[in-house]
Design an enzyme around this catalytic site. Sequence first.
Site, mmCIF file in Angstrom:
data_model
loop_
_atom_site.group_PDB
_atom_site.id
_atom_site.type_symbol
_atom_site.label_atom_id
_atom_site.label_comp_id
_atom_site.label_asym_id
_atom_site.label_seq_id
_atom_site.Cartn_x
_atom_site.Cartn_y
_atom_site.Cartn_z
ATOM 1 N N HIS A 28 0.818 -1.212 0.000
ATOM 2 C CA HIS A 28 0.000 0.000 0.000
ATOM 3 C C HIS A 28 0.858 1.271 0.000
ATOM 4 O O HIS A 28 2.029 1.249 0.401
ATOM 5 C CB HIS A 28 -0.952 0.000 1.188
ATOM 6 C CG HIS A 28 -2.091 -0.970 1.026
ATOM 7 N ND1 HIS A 28 -3.072 -1.149 1.951
ATOM 8 C CD2 HIS A 28 -2.385 -1.812 -0.013
ATOM 9 C CE1 HIS A 28 -3.941 -2.048 1.509
ATOM 10 N NE2 HIS A 28 -3.535 -2.473 0.327
ATOM 11 N N GLU A 30 0.858 3.972 1.851
ATOM 12 C CA GLU A 30 1.384 4.432 3.141
ATOM 13 C C GLU A 30 2.611 3.620 3.530
ATOM 14 O O GLU A 30 3.611 4.163 4.020
ATOM 15 C CB GLU A 30 0.333 4.292 4.250
ATOM 16 C CG GLU A 30 -0.975 4.991 3.976
ATOM 17 C CD GLU A 30 -1.993 4.082 3.279
ATOM 18 O OE1 GLU A 30 -1.619 3.362 2.329
ATOM 19 O OE2 GLU A 30 -3.161 4.110 3.695
ATOM 20 N N CYS A 77 -6.195 1.497 5.326
ATOM 21 C CA CYS A 77 -6.686 0.198 5.774
ATOM 22 C C CYS A 77 -6.134 -0.074 7.177
ATOM 23 O O CYS A 77 -5.241 0.639 7.649
ATOM 24 C CB CYS A 77 -6.266 -0.905 4.802
ATOM 25 S SG CYS A 77 -4.519 -1.352 4.909
ATOM 26 N N CYS A 103 -2.240 -0.599 7.417
ATOM 27 C CA CYS A 103 -1.466 0.644 7.295
ATOM 28 C C CYS A 103 -1.678 1.520 8.528
ATOM 29 O O CYS A 103 -0.745 2.192 8.979
ATOM 30 C CB CYS A 103 -1.850 1.393 6.020
ATOM 31 S SG CYS A 103 -1.232 0.588 4.526
HETATM 32 ZN ZN LIG Z 1 -3.146 -0.120 3.619
#
Ligand SMILES: [Zn+2]
Length: 160
Positions: free
Chosen positions: A79, A81, A107, A110
Site C-alpha cells: 500500500h 502508506e 486500511c 497501514c
Molecule cells: Zn493499507
Amino acid sequence: MPGKRSDVISWDEFFMRVAFAASLRSKDPKTQVGACIADRNHRILSVGYNGTPAGLDDDSFPWADSDDPLSDKHSYVIHAEANALLNYRGSLKDVQGATVYVTLFPCKECAKMLVQAGVGEVVYLNDKYCHTQDGAISRNVFDRCGIRYRRMSLTQDALR
Ligand SMILES: [Zn+2]
C-alpha cells in the site's frame, strides 16, 4: 512595489497534491493511492503509491481480484502508506509527529503501521473505506492511540 502573492495554496493542499501526483504512478487498474509524509516543519520526508515489491515485474502481474490468494493482487501489492514509510531513507525519529497525506482512508494494516512509525496525524481525501469494518478498525486504532485524522477535499482543478 507589488505586495506578496496571497492566493498561494495551503500546506494541506500542497502535500495532498503531491500525494495525488504519486497515485498517478500506480499501475493498479482499479485503485490508485498516493501518500506523502510531511514533518512538522513542512518538509516532505517521503512519498509512495500502491505497487508491487521491487523486482516483481508489474507487466506480468495479474492486476485482478481473485478468490485464489495466489492469483489475487491483494496478496502482492504494497500500500501507498507502507511504501512511503519504506521509501524513507532517514531516521524513523524524523517521522515522529509527522502528518501523512493519503488519497484514500488507510486500511487497518497501514493504520497500525503508521501508528507504530510515530505518525501524529492522518489527512485523507477519499473516505470510501472509512465506514467499512476495516475502516472501523483503522479508526479504532487511531482513536485508541491518539492519532488525529481528518478528511480534506480538493477541487477538481487541483486533481488534474
Ligand atoms: Zn493499507
